[in-house]
Design a protein around this motif. Structure first.
Motif, short mmCIF file in Angstrom:
data_model
loop_
_atom_site.label_atom_id
_atom_site.label_comp_id
_atom_site.label_asym_id
_atom_site.label_seq_id
_atom_site.Cartn_x
_atom_site.Cartn_y
_atom_site.Cartn_z
N ALA A 1 23.94 31.60 104.88
CA ALA A 1 24.34 32.68 105.79
C ALA A 1 23.26 32.90 106.84
O ALA A 1 22.60 33.93 106.90
N ASP B 1 16.20 37.14 98.00
CA ASP B 1 16.60 37.97 99.14
C ASP B 1 15.86 39.31 99.13
O ASP B 1 16.45 40.36 99.34
N VAL C 1 28.09 39.95 102.99
CA VAL C 1 27.64 38.64 102.52
C VAL C 1 27.43 38.70 101.02
O VAL C 1 26.78 39.63 100.50
N THR D 1 28.07 32.69 100.63
CA THR D 1 27.01 31.73 100.94
C THR D 1 26.40 31.16 99.67
O THR D 1 26.26 31.87 98.67
N THR E 1 20.23 34.74 102.35
CA THR E 1 20.47 35.31 103.68
C THR E 1 19.15 35.72 104.32
O THR E 1 18.95 35.54 105.51
#
Lengths: 260, 279
Positions: free
Chosen positions: A45, A73, A98, A63, A67
């Protein structure tokens, strides 16, 4: 249909128990209760991918990879970063959600990422170890050229004697390349540390080639190795999510390489 | 960071350390004595061979591949100083029954080579020797910005031209990979030779037009660079490859060793770009 309902549908159709402890397969951006206009499956993503998914009318991105630039993340130290702000603002303005689908797509039987890679390589799996392939004897350079063409790779990297005769390969995906061993000619994979790792295929193959052994290492790139499987993911999703459009959108190979 | 002599002896697995009076000594100078001299000046273990071997010459390299070792043996450089591991992994462990491992060991023994890894302590020196060496090899020393060997203000050029220039000066084959529009104009450059974490790119890229790294992860710094470009910023990100990015720093290491060990020739023997792609 909300993003959360799509994820629940995935969990019901996965065929294996959901690991509630996963930190990867969670929502990364947006409100899970957002009404989905369309689903984009992709390798990563990236901001560019999110922008293109939005332009195509899709507000739910599934995804495989992170991200926000790390496996977990982790965002608590990113608040002052202008690129983070830009990405988060874009998603907020356009109601983008997402969700990462990593551990469980690998754990699905069969591993859809693996199915995609084998399909992209054009190789049929034979009996025995699932990541081993044999083929009619060819040269390392001819094998690499065929893979480069089939998978449309700009920045392929190869180690070993180009003229080495090879007829077997061990294949890995993502951040793993199988360990080169006496019983396999070529190791193929996505991404790996060049030196100082658990086992350094690159140096081993350089030295094996020095001694005239027919060894090779073909490094596809992480994205190249796992992106095809997210197309299989889109096909699979369509078998049980029929309410919204589903499209595989390539985040693509990140690199180009200057002429030598 | 400084290892005590005791802990070094354990790392190297050697019984005795040489005495302090090298210049006045009778008989040959050993590899161990050179390591002692390095440690005094820049307070590493031996990877292969016997550290009490009498020295004939020194070779520095980013990676002691067979190609490097054979060139060193030809040039009678029997003490090899390497930044990265020799035996295919960070632990440099023996691989029982492996023919390549066995052949490499045999070559080392037959040619009386001693291999010593010099990584943490070399990289810890100030100013940053890997960045300084890389800039020297690229001919950028005069463009250094603000006394920081990781920052350079170059005459403006396109990212495409920069990448081509890097490939030429570093004798790259296929190891260099670039994120960004080749037509982007770049001037402010940051250097991150070796392997570097996301935090290093996140600090440097906002302050530069292009970051030239050695090795980073595709889901970390590479994605951050992609997102920087997608946000509309005219920037670039280059990965040279770990070894290709570190090799000039080992040239600097050879230059430094010449000042410490004037008795012997010191050669820089780059391992070269490991990677090619089909024509």
């Amino acid at each position: 249909m909300t993003a959360n309902q799509v994820v629940e549908r995935i969990q019901e159709n996965l065929g294996i128990p959901w690991n509630e402890k996963t930190y990867r397969d969670t929502f990364k951006v947006g409100d899970p209760n957002t009404e989905v206009t369309g689903i984009a499956t992709t390798f990563m993503a990236t901001l560019d991918l999110i922008q293109r998914a939005h332009a195509a009318g899709m507000n739910f991105v599934i995804t495989h990879e992170p991200t926000f630039w790390s496996d977990r993340d982790t965002v608590n130290e990113l608040a002052d970063d202008s690129i983070y702000k830009f990405k988060v603002d874009f998603c907020a303005r356009h109601s983008i959600v997402v969700w990462r689908f990593h551990d469980h797509i690998h754990a699905h039987i069969p591993d859809l990422i693996w199915v995609g890679l084998a399909r992209a390589l054009g190789w049929q799996q034979t009996a025995g170890s699932r990541n081993r392939f044999t083929f009619p004897a060819t040269t390392l350079t001819a094998l690499a050229a065929e893979i480069e063409r089939r998978m449309n790779i700009r920045a392929l990297r190869v180690v070993g004697d180009p003229q080495a005769k090879v007829s077997s390969a061990a294949v890995g995906m993502g951040y793993s390349i199988p360990r080169v061993s006496p019983d396999v000619d070529v190791v193929i994979g996505g991404e790996q540390p060049e030196a100082g790792g658990q086992f350094d295929d690159t140096e081993y193959v350089l030295d094996a080639a020095f001694f005239g052994r027919n060894k090779g290492q073909i490094i596809l790139g992480h994205a190249i190795s796992e992106e095809p499987g997210m197309e299989d993911c889109a096909h699979w999703l369509r078998t049980f999510v029929t309410e919204v459009p589903i499209q595989f959108i390539r985040s693509g190979e990140p690199f180009w390489s200057p002429k030598a | 960071m400084e290892l005590s002599r005791r802990s070094f002896a354990r790392l190297a697995g050697t019984a005795a350390l040489a005495g302090p009076h090298l210049r006045g000594q009778q008989g040959p100078i050993t590899a161990q004595q050179i390591i002692d001299r390095i440690q005094k000046s820049s307070p590493g273990g031996t990877e292969g061979g016997d550290p009490t071997t009498a020295l004939t010459g020194i070779a520095t390299t980013a990676m002691a591949t067979m190609d490097v070792l054979s060139r060193a043996a030809k040039d009678r450089a029997n003490f090899i100083v390497t930044l990265e591991p020799t035996f295919f992994g960070r632990l440099d462990t023996a691989i029982a029954g492996d023919p390549v491992y066995a052949a490499k060991q045999e070559f080392i023994q037959k040619n009386g080579l001693v291999i010593w890894r010099f990584n943490e302590h070399w990289r810890a020196r100030q100013p940053d020797p890997l960045a300084t060496g890389l800039a020297q090899t690229l001919g950028w020393t005069k463009y250094e910005a603000g006394d920081d060997p990781t920052r350079y203000d170059l005459p403006a050029m396109t990212l495409g031209a920069l990448a081509g220039d890097l490939a030429k000066r570093l004798h790259a084959r296929a190891g260099i990979r670039v994120v960004g529009d080749p037509q982007t104009t770049v001037r402010r450059v940051g250097l991150l030779p070796g392997s570097s974490p996301l935090a290093a790119t996140m600090k440097m890229l906002p302050e530069c037009d292009v970051v030239i790294a050695g090795e980073t992860r595709e889901w970390e710094s590479v994605e951050y660079a992609q997102d920087t470009v997608a946000s509309g910023q005219k920037k670039g990100f280059v990965m040279l490859g770990r070894v290709l990015s570190e090799e000039p720093g080992m040239k600097l290491c050879a230059d430094w060793l010449k000042t410490l060990v004037p008795e012997f020739p010191v050669h820089w023997m780059p391992a070269g770009d490991p990677y090619w792609r089909p024509a």
